[in-house]
Write a protein that holds these residues in place. Sequence first.
Motif, mmCIF file in Angstrom:
data_model
loop_
_atom_site.group_PDB
_atom_site.id
_atom_site.type_symbol
_atom_site.label_atom_id
_atom_site.label_comp_id
_atom_site.label_asym_id
_atom_site.label_seq_id
_atom_site.Cartn_x
_atom_site.Cartn_y
_atom_site.Cartn_z
ATOM 1 N N LEU A 1 0.826 -1.203 0.000
ATOM 2 C CA LEU A 1 0.000 0.000 0.000
ATOM 3 C C LEU A 1 0.861 1.254 0.000
ATOM 4 N N LEU A 2 1.908 1.252 0.812
ATOM 5 C CA LEU A 2 2.776 2.416 0.903
ATOM 6 C C LEU A 2 3.591 2.623 -0.367
ATOM 7 N N ALA A 3 3.736 1.564 -1.153
ATOM 8 C CA ALA A 3 4.422 1.680 -2.437
ATOM 9 C C ALA A 3 3.458 2.082 -3.541
ATOM 10 N N SER A 4 2.232 2.457 -3.173
ATOM 11 C CA SER A 4 1.189 3.028 -4.039
ATOM 12 C C SER A 4 0.378 1.996 -4.812
ATOM 13 N N TYR A 5 0.490 0.712 -4.463
ATOM 14 C CA TYR A 5 -0.327 -0.308 -5.134
ATOM 15 C C TYR A 5 -1.705 -0.416 -4.463
ATOM 16 N N ARG A 6 -2.731 -0.741 -5.247
ATOM 17 C CA ARG A 6 -4.073 -0.934 -4.718
ATOM 18 C C ARG A 6 -4.387 -2.432 -4.726
ATOM 19 N N PRO A 7 -5.262 -2.893 -3.842
ATOM 20 C CA PRO A 7 -5.546 -4.338 -3.776
ATOM 21 C C PRO A 7 -6.277 -4.850 -5.014
ATOM 22 N N CYS A 8 -5.860 -6.004 -5.469
ATOM 23 C CA CYS A 8 -6.461 -6.652 -6.641
ATOM 24 C C CYS A 8 -7.899 -7.060 -6.321
ATOM 25 N N LYS A 9 -8.810 -6.838 -7.273
ATOM 26 C CA LYS A 9 -10.215 -7.171 -7.056
ATOM 27 C C LYS A 9 -10.506 -8.647 -7.304
ATOM 28 N N ARG A 10 -9.548 -9.358 -7.943
ATOM 29 C CA ARG A 10 -9.781 -10.771 -8.217
ATOM 30 C C ARG A 10 -9.373 -11.655 -7.046
ATOM 31 N N CYS A 11 -8.139 -11.438 -6.550
ATOM 32 C CA CYS A 11 -7.671 -12.314 -5.465
ATOM 33 C C CYS A 11 -7.867 -11.702 -4.083
ATOM 34 N N ARG A 12 -8.270 -10.430 -4.019
ATOM 35 C CA ARG A 12 -8.561 -9.745 -2.763
ATOM 36 C C ARG A 12 -7.474 -10.006 -1.716
ATOM 37 N N LEU B 1 -6.363 -8.404 0.671
ATOM 38 C CA LEU B 1 -6.625 -7.992 2.048
ATOM 39 C C LEU B 1 -7.638 -8.904 2.727
ATOM 40 N N SER B 2 -8.033 -9.943 2.021
ATOM 41 C CA SER B 2 -8.939 -10.925 2.601
ATOM 42 C C SER B 2 -8.168 -12.217 2.855
ATOM 43 N N HIS B 3 -8.364 -12.794 4.009
ATOM 44 C CA HIS B 3 -7.725 -14.076 4.315
ATOM 45 C C HIS B 3 -8.383 -15.142 3.448
ATOM 46 N N PRO B 4 -7.641 -16.207 3.085
ATOM 47 C CA PRO B 4 -8.260 -17.283 2.286
ATOM 48 C C PRO B 4 -9.566 -17.791 2.890
ATOM 49 N N ASN B 5 -9.712 -17.674 4.230
ATOM 50 C CA ASN B 5 -10.953 -18.113 4.861
ATOM 51 C C ASN B 5 -12.026 -17.035 4.849
ATOM 52 N N GLN B 6 -11.717 -15.926 4.159
ATOM 53 C CA GLN B 6 -12.623 -14.796 3.976
ATOM 54 C C GLN B 6 -12.699 -13.936 5.228
ATOM 55 N N VAL B 7 -12.927 -12.683 5.037
ATOM 56 C CA VAL B 7 -13.025 -11.743 6.153
ATOM 57 C C VAL B 7 -14.466 -11.328 6.344
ATOM 58 N N SER B 8 -14.706 -10.575 7.385
ATOM 59 C CA SER B 8 -16.070 -10.173 7.705
ATOM 60 C C SER B 8 -16.606 -9.195 6.666
ATOM 61 N N GLU B 9 -17.903 -9.068 6.625
ATOM 62 C CA GLU B 9 -18.527 -8.121 5.714
ATOM 63 C C GLU B 9 -18.135 -6.695 6.069
ATOM 64 N N LEU B 10 -17.933 -6.424 7.360
ATOM 65 C CA LEU B 10 -17.550 -5.085 7.787
ATOM 66 C C LEU B 10 -16.202 -4.691 7.187
ATOM 67 N N VAL B 11 -15.238 -5.606 7.246
ATOM 68 C CA VAL B 11 -13.914 -5.312 6.694
ATOM 69 C C VAL B 11 -14.011 -5.124 5.181
ATOM 70 N N GLN B 12 -14.764 -5.984 4.503
ATOM 71 C CA GLN B 12 -14.936 -5.851 3.060
ATOM 72 C C GLN B 12 -15.551 -4.488 2.714
ATOM 73 N N LYS B 13 -16.565 -4.093 3.486
ATOM 74 C CA LYS B 13 -17.240 -2.827 3.233
ATOM 75 C C LYS B 13 -16.271 -1.651 3.358
ATOM 76 N N LEU B 14 -15.414 -1.678 4.385
ATOM 77 C CA LEU B 14 -14.483 -0.575 4.604
ATOM 78 C C LEU B 14 -13.382 -0.541 3.540
ATOM 79 N N VAL B 15 -12.889 -1.702 3.142
ATOM 80 C CA VAL B 15 -11.869 -1.751 2.092
ATOM 81 C C VAL B 15 -12.432 -1.176 0.798
ATOM 82 N N GLU B 16 -13.659 -1.562 0.475
ATOM 83 C CA GLU B 16 -14.293 -1.052 -0.741
ATOM 84 C C GLU B 16 -14.538 0.459 -0.641
ATOM 85 N N ALA B 17 -14.877 0.927 0.554
ATOM 86 C CA ALA B 17 -15.112 2.352 0.744
ATOM 87 C C ALA B 17 -13.837 3.153 0.519
#
Length: 354
Positions: free
Chosen positions: A59-70, A72-88
């Motif tokens: 992130l500090l190197a100016s890259y944004r998270p990939c929308k395909r592999c996500r 910032l989400s753990h392979p076991n998936q993260v909560s809807e709250l975290v997903q909502k904030l990342v998308e925001a």
Amino acid sequence: MITADKREYYQALIDKNTEYEGVFYVGVKTTGVFCRPTCPARKPKFENCEFFENAQQALLASYRPCKRCRPLSHPNQVSELVQKLVEAVEDNPEKRWKDKDFRELSVDASTARRQFKKRFGMTFVEYARARRMGLAMKQIREGEAVIDAQLSTGYESSSGFRDAFSRIMGAAPTMLGYNNILKAAWLDTKLGPMIAIADEESLYLLEFVDRRGLEREVERLRQKTKSAIIPGQTEPIQSIKSELDQYFDGKLTEFKTPLFFLGSPFQRGVWEQLRKIPYGQTISYSGLAAAVGKPSAFRAAANANGANQLAIIIPCHRVINTNGELGGYAGGLTRKKWLINHEAKAIIEHNSAE
């Protein structure tokens, strides 16, 4: 990161090797996104990859998270709250979050903090700040003025922007529990802003702010020294500021500020040899290798040259290719050419005055 690790990680990326999940993230220069090792997207070329130990570095190197592999989400998936904030954040990455912004999303700020901290090792506010500052650093690297990057990322004052940049380097020492404290200061120079990090006795780092990977350099420094890095001034910082002013005015040819080297014995040997290159003169990479007693190790010497964290003071800009071409320079070839010409011109002016 050494080349061998990069090759290993690149092969893991090609193989989509699940054993490397959480070990590294890859930033793709051509798309500006960063991914996890198992991303299903088409694989980039090796030279278009940057590898990071954690998501915050990417992130500090100016890259944004990939929308395909996500990533910032753990392979076991993260909560809807975290997903909502990342998308925001991705909808408005330059936004500075306040309590009312959480309320508008029907999100409890303390809950967001806990969930981000547990999942990613950083709070949501730290994530949002890292994303915003990464964008600012990208703008600076692409040639925009510091003031433009500052304003576009929501900082009305230069001191606010500098303070925010400083804050990404570490929390207050009382929060981190570290005994060692390094201080960091922003230095304005003729070739652009630089950052200096030092303790009360020695200078540890001097780099141009727009150097790619600077944030990772600072993080490695913090880890190796087990130190908190906070904004501030020390005698070595004040000393190098004065000496840089004299250097850029053509009035100083040798730096006296005490230095602290962090590197392997071979790297330190190369850096000591660099300091012996006379002001206004250049040497080839092969010549540098021969000078340290390893004539066949010119690639290793070049890598050690590139690992130098004390720009200008340890004059890696004085090393060029055998054919006379400039070669590489972490601060940019335009700066390298300027520094070489500046020193040559200063010598001519000095000699003509005698």
